[in-house]
Scaffold this motif. Structure first.
Motif, short mmCIF file in Angstrom:
data_model
loop_
_atom_site.label_atom_id
_atom_site.label_comp_id
_atom_site.label_asym_id
_atom_site.label_seq_id
_atom_site.Cartn_x
_atom_site.Cartn_y
_atom_site.Cartn_z
N GLN A 52 0.82 -1.21 0.00
CA GLN A 52 0.00 0.00 0.00
C GLN A 52 0.86 1.27 0.00
O GLN A 52 0.57 2.24 -0.70
CB GLN A 52 -0.93 0.00 1.21
N LEU B 238 -4.10 -4.62 -2.90
CA LEU B 238 -3.29 -3.76 -2.04
C LEU B 238 -2.31 -2.91 -2.82
O LEU B 238 -1.73 -1.96 -2.27
CB LEU B 238 -2.52 -4.62 -1.02
N GLY B 239 -2.09 -3.24 -4.10
CA GLY B 239 -1.20 -2.40 -4.91
C GLY B 239 -0.22 -3.12 -5.79
O GLY B 239 0.50 -2.48 -6.57
N VAL C 197 -4.32 3.93 3.04
CA VAL C 197 -3.80 2.73 3.70
C VAL C 197 -4.92 2.07 4.50
O VAL C 197 -5.58 2.73 5.31
CB VAL C 197 -2.62 3.07 4.64
#
Length: 329
Positions: A161, A186-187, A295
């Motif tokens: 994140q 989450l990325g 986040v």
């Protein structure tokens, strides 16, 4: 008196028990916190296994705590009763798996309106480790690529994140297939199946043979040693589970790599006040990112105080996604 989860000697989490113990009193420069939430972390069961030279049994574990200031010690001016705080505690001292806990006043950070005790208790150990690695040590930024080991874990999940917050050009992680969608959420841009693929060869393929600008290792020293081969020129390796053994002899030496060995709890062990105050500053910065929705606390499960031993046992078996948080209402 208060209720707490205690351990009577070195051992596994399943040897912990619920007990009535004496209410702790804050000393000079300390605050007492009425615990509302505390997260479970690998450090809790790892230190428990061998014990700690400073522990007096029965001992209360739990390094990540959020709650309400209940009492202040001598020379404390920054906090008052009723303040909402979160902190990463000293593993050598009694922790947050209890109804009340004591910590040094300067390590705590104020919980802003809009964030719950559960969300804030979830991040300190794992989240601050990732934050320190990416933003204080490697200073990850736009245009840089990063490989993050074990993206479905606590540190790895926060790091994914934060890498997205940093606008990293390519975010690569490792996970089991059943966690692929999760780590992408989450990325992660690319996910490597560490069960069936050669992780370091895949990093080189995904970066067109250049290697990653940054690598965050959460596994062990042997893996960290292998990570050196997957770094780009001028690359940086941050380790939290042991540094490579032969950095000086690493070839090719012209890669000009930088190594960062992290130990978040060392701020307490070193008795370095500036390092301890940095824990509170990083906590405030993390909570601002959480308020902005950048986040997530990644809470996968909440448990009651009496359920901590079983939950910590499950965590020790390394099959937990995200964070488990103990909640006291």
């Amino acid at each position: 008196m208060m209720r707490a989860i205690v351990i009577d000697g070195p051992g596994k989490p399943d040897s912990m028990r619920l007990a009535e113990v004496r209410l702790p009193e804050p000393g000079r420069n300390e605050i007492r916190v009425r615990v509302r939430a505390a997260s479970l972390n690998p450090v809790d069961y790892k230190v428990m296994a061998g014990g700690h030279p400073n522990w007096t049994y029965p001992f209360i574990s739990g390094v990540d705590t959020a709650g309400i200031v209940d009492a202040v010690g001598e020379d404390v001016s920054e906090w008052k009763t009723g303040d909402r705080v979160v902190y990463h505690g000293d593993v050598a001292k009694p922790g947050g798996f209890a109804e009340f806990a004591v910590t040094s006043a300067h390590t705590a950070a104020a919980i802003p309106e809009g964030l719950s005790f559960e969300a804030t208790a979830a991040f300190p150990c794992a989240g601050l480790t990732a934050y320190q690695a990416l933003f204080r040590k490697m200073r990850l930024g736009a245009g840089q690529s990063i490989f993050i080991h074990a993206g479905a874990g606590g540190v790895g999940g926060y790091a994914l994140q934060l890498a997205r917050v940093a606008s990293a050009s390519r975010i690569i992680t490792s996970a089991s297939p059943h966690n692929f969608d999760y780590v992408r959420s989450l990325g992660a841009d690319d996910v490597i199946d560490y069960n069936t693929e050669d992780v370091h060869s895949r990093i080189m393929e995904l970066t067109d043979g250049r290697g990653a600008d940054c690598i965050l290792n959460t596994i062990n020293r042997a893996t960290a040693q292998a990570d050196l081969s997957a770094l780009a020129f001028g690359g940086q390796l941050a380790t939290i589970a042991g540094a490579p053994e032969t950095v000086a002899d690493f070839q090719p030496s012209w890669k000009s790599i930088t190594l960062h060995k992290l130990m978040l709890g060392g701020a307490h062990t070193s008795q370095d006040r500036a390092a301890q105050e940095e824990l509170a500053r990083m906590s405030a910065e993390m909570m601002e990112l959480m308020l902005q929705g950048k986040v997530s606390p990644m809470i996968s499960e909440t448990v009651a105080l009496e359920e901590v031993p079983g939950a910590l046992m499950r965590l020790s078996q390394r099959h937990v996604r995200g964070k488990i948080v103990m909640v006291i209402t």
